[in-house]
Design a protein around this motif. Structure first.
Motif, PDB file in Angstrom:
ATOM      1  N   ILE A 204       0.973  -1.628  -0.248  1.00 45.83           N
ATOM      2  CA  ILE A 204      -0.243  -0.467  -0.195  1.00 45.83           C
ATOM      3  C   ILE A 204       0.439   1.220   0.185  1.00 45.83           C
ATOM      4  O   ILE A 204       2.252   1.384   0.977  1.00 45.83           O
ATOM      5  CB  ILE A 204      -0.676   0.162   1.091  1.00 45.83           C
ATOM      6  N   ASP A 205       0.770   2.379  -0.986  1.00 44.04           N
ATOM      7  CA  ASP A 205       1.446   3.335  -0.748  1.00 44.04           C
ATOM      8  C   ASP A 205       0.395   4.611  -0.394  1.00 44.04           C
ATOM      9  O   ASP A 205      -0.948   5.166  -0.800  1.00 44.04           O
ATOM     10  CB  ASP A 205       1.727   3.974  -2.279  1.00 44.04           C
ATOM     11  N   PHE A 206       0.890   5.118   1.412  1.00 40.43           N
ATOM     12  CA  PHE A 206      -0.395   5.592   2.192  1.00 40.43           C
ATOM     13  C   PHE A 206      -0.081   7.376   1.459  1.00 40.43           C
ATOM     14  O   PHE A 206      -0.960   7.524   1.022  1.00 40.43           O
ATOM     15  CB  PHE A 206       0.449   5.779   3.292  1.00 40.43           C
ATOM     16  N   THR A 207       1.069   7.605   0.338  1.00 36.92           N
ATOM     17  CA  THR A 207       0.970   8.864  -0.406  1.00 36.92           C
ATOM     18  C   THR A 207       0.201   9.729  -1.242  1.00 36.92           C
ATOM     19  O   THR A 207       0.511  10.307  -2.097  1.00 36.92           O
ATOM     20  CB  THR A 207       2.523   9.145  -0.786  1.00 36.92           C
ATOM     21  N   GLU A 208      -0.510   8.096  -1.618  1.00 34.23           N
ATOM     22  CA  GLU A 208      -1.839   8.364  -2.484  1.00 34.23           C
ATOM     23  C   GLU A 208      -2.958   8.701  -2.142  1.00 34.23           C
ATOM     24  O   GLU A 208      -4.041   9.654  -2.358  1.00 34.23           O
ATOM     25  CB  GLU A 208      -2.068   7.222  -3.204  1.00 34.23           C
ATOM     26  N   THR A 209      -2.903   9.022  -0.653  1.00 37.73           N
ATOM     27  CA  THR A 209      -4.094   9.747  -0.516  1.00 37.73           C
ATOM     28  C   THR A 209      -3.351  11.101   0.374  1.00 37.73           C
ATOM     29  O   THR A 209      -2.407  11.184   1.443  1.00 37.73           O
ATOM     30  CB  THR A 209      -3.960   9.320   1.154  1.00 37.73           C
ATOM     31  N   ARG A 210      -4.111  12.440   0.251  1.00 38.55           N
ATOM     32  CA  ARG A 210      -3.665  13.743  -0.028  1.00 38.55           C
ATOM     33  C   ARG A 210      -4.992  15.009   1.450  1.00 38.55           C
ATOM     34  O   ARG A 210      -5.914  14.340   0.368  1.00 38.55           O
ATOM     35  CB  ARG A 210      -3.380  13.952  -0.419  1.00 38.55           C
ATOM     36  N   LEU A 211      -4.540  15.772   1.489  1.00 41.97           N
ATOM     37  CA  LEU A 211      -5.281  16.794   2.389  1.00 41.97           C
ATOM     38  C   LEU A 211      -4.750  18.041   1.818  1.00 41.97           C
ATOM     39  O   LEU A 211      -4.264  17.953   1.661  1.00 41.97           O
ATOM     40  CB  LEU A 211      -5.129  16.418   3.902  1.00 41.97           C
ATOM     41  N   LEU A 212      -5.769  18.639   1.108  1.00 42.09           N
ATOM     42  CA  LEU A 212      -5.990  19.974   1.374  1.00 42.09           C
ATOM     43  C   LEU A 212      -6.562  21.099   1.610  1.00 42.09           C
ATOM     44  O   LEU A 212      -7.809  21.163   1.701  1.00 42.09           O
ATOM     45  CB  LEU A 212      -6.432  19.956  -0.408  1.00 42.09           C
ATOM     46  N   PHE A 213      -5.577  21.299   2.769  1.00 41.85           N
ATOM     47  CA  PHE A 213      -6.946  22.591   3.827  1.00 41.85           C
ATOM     48  C   PHE A 213      -6.951  24.103   3.006  1.00 41.85           C
ATOM     49  O   PHE A 213      -5.946  24.457   2.626  1.00 41.85           O
ATOM     50  CB  PHE A 213      -6.630  22.815   5.414  1.00 41.85           C
ATOM     51  N   ASP A 214      -8.138  24.019   2.862  1.00 40.91           N
ATOM     52  CA  ASP A 214      -7.881  25.993   3.074  1.00 40.91           C
ATOM     53  C   ASP A 214      -8.905  26.468   5.216  1.00 40.91           C
ATOM     54  O   ASP A 214     -10.146  26.388   4.481  1.00 40.91           O
ATOM     55  CB  ASP A 214      -9.402  26.193   2.243  1.00 40.91           C
ATOM     56  N   VAL A 215      -8.304  26.611   5.250  1.00 44.35           N
ATOM     57  CA  VAL A 215      -8.476  27.509   6.228  1.00 44.35           C
ATOM     58  C   VAL A 215      -9.641  28.848   6.036  1.00 44.35           C
ATOM     59  O   VAL A 215     -10.217  28.987   7.532  1.00 44.35           O
ATOM     60  CB  VAL A 215      -7.162  27.726   7.509  1.00 44.35           C
ATOM     61  N   ASP A 216      -9.172  29.462   5.023  1.00 45.35           N
ATOM     62  CA  ASP A 216     -10.094  30.592   4.857  1.00 45.35           C
ATOM     63  C   ASP A 216     -12.055  30.233   4.881  1.00 45.35           C
ATOM     64  O   ASP A 216     -12.838  30.314   5.384  1.00 45.35           O
ATOM     65  CB  ASP A 216     -10.021  31.429   3.452  1.00 45.35           C
ATOM     66  N   THR A 217     -12.432  28.647   4.083  1.00 43.16           N
ATOM     67  CA  THR A 217     -13.408  28.588   3.566  1.00 43.16           C
ATOM     68  C   THR A 217     -13.608  27.316   5.092  1.00 43.16           C
ATOM     69  O   THR A 217     -15.028  26.947   5.050  1.00 43.16           O
ATOM     70  CB  THR A 217     -13.181  27.633   2.728  1.00 43.16           C
ATOM     71  N   SER A 218     -12.674  26.922   5.786  1.00 42.34           N
ATOM     72  CA  SER A 218     -12.969  25.679   6.609  1.00 42.34           C
ATOM     73  C   SER A 218     -13.006  24.251   6.128  1.00 42.34           C
ATOM     74  O   SER A 218     -14.244  23.920   6.515  1.00 42.34           O
ATOM     75  CB  SER A 218     -13.908  25.941   7.917  1.00 42.34           C
ATOM     76  N   SER A 219     -12.487  24.130   5.258  1.00 44.65           N
ATOM     77  CA  SER A 219     -12.293  23.130   4.455  1.00 44.65           C
ATOM     78  C   SER A 219     -11.664  22.066   4.196  1.00 44.65           C
ATOM     79  O   SER A 219     -10.735  23.064   4.139  1.00 44.65           O
ATOM     80  CB  SER A 219     -13.658  23.300   3.080  1.00 44.65           C
ATOM     81  N   VAL A 220     -11.562  20.303   4.146  1.00 40.17           N
ATOM     82  CA  VAL A 220     -10.097  20.162   3.581  1.00 40.17           C
ATOM     83  C   VAL A 220     -11.200  18.930   2.246  1.00 40.17           C
ATOM     84  O   VAL A 220     -12.359  18.449   2.469  1.00 40.17           O
ATOM     85  CB  VAL A 220      -9.891  19.405   4.789  1.00 40.17           C
TER      86      VAL A 220
END
Length: 128
Positions: free
Chosen positions: A47-63
């Motif tokens: 399993i390649d864990f790096t295929e899961t990514r998160l993009l945080f946008d703190v201005d909209t409080s969304s990921v």
């Protein structure tokens, strides 16, 4: 003088208190790549864990969760609103995670049911 004290009382009792929770999320801004999961579970060594990514946008409080592989290791791909307080992220599905950012490392520790030993999981990310 009576009017002054009455005015002060009106001001004091008419002020609204805000129950809005404040999350200290400014360090989360940007992209994070999963590097490791710590839990009472086993993963295929391929399993390649790096295929899961998160993009945080703190201005909209969304990921935004991106799963480029065949596995859903954190959440399903999609955009999620979050809230919380201090260093706790809470999602609408009632899951919460304690987060800590140290340099280019992010840890998300699932806040589990304390009476269940096998649901403890920690996710570790780094900036790409």
């Amino acid at each position: 003088m009576k009017r002054f004290f009455l005015s002060i009382l009106v001001l004091v009792f008419s002020c609204e208190t805000s129950d809005d929770q404040v999350i200290l999320d400014y360090q989360l801004e940007g992209e994070w790549m999963l590097t490791e999961i710590s839990c009472f579970c086993a993963f295929d060594p391929e399993i390649d864990f790096t295929e899961t990514r998160l993009l945080f946008d703190v201005d909209t409080s969304s990921v935004t969760v991106i799963n480029d592989g065949n596995y859903q290791l954190f959440k399903e791909s999609g955009i999620y609103k979050y809230g919380g307080q201090n260093n706790i992220i809470s999602f609408p599905d009632e899951t919460s995670y304690q987060f800590e950012v140290k340099g280019s490392q992010l840890s998300l520790i699932y806040l589990d049911e304390p009476n269940i030993a096998d649901d403890e999981v920690a996710y570790y990310f780094r900036r790409p």
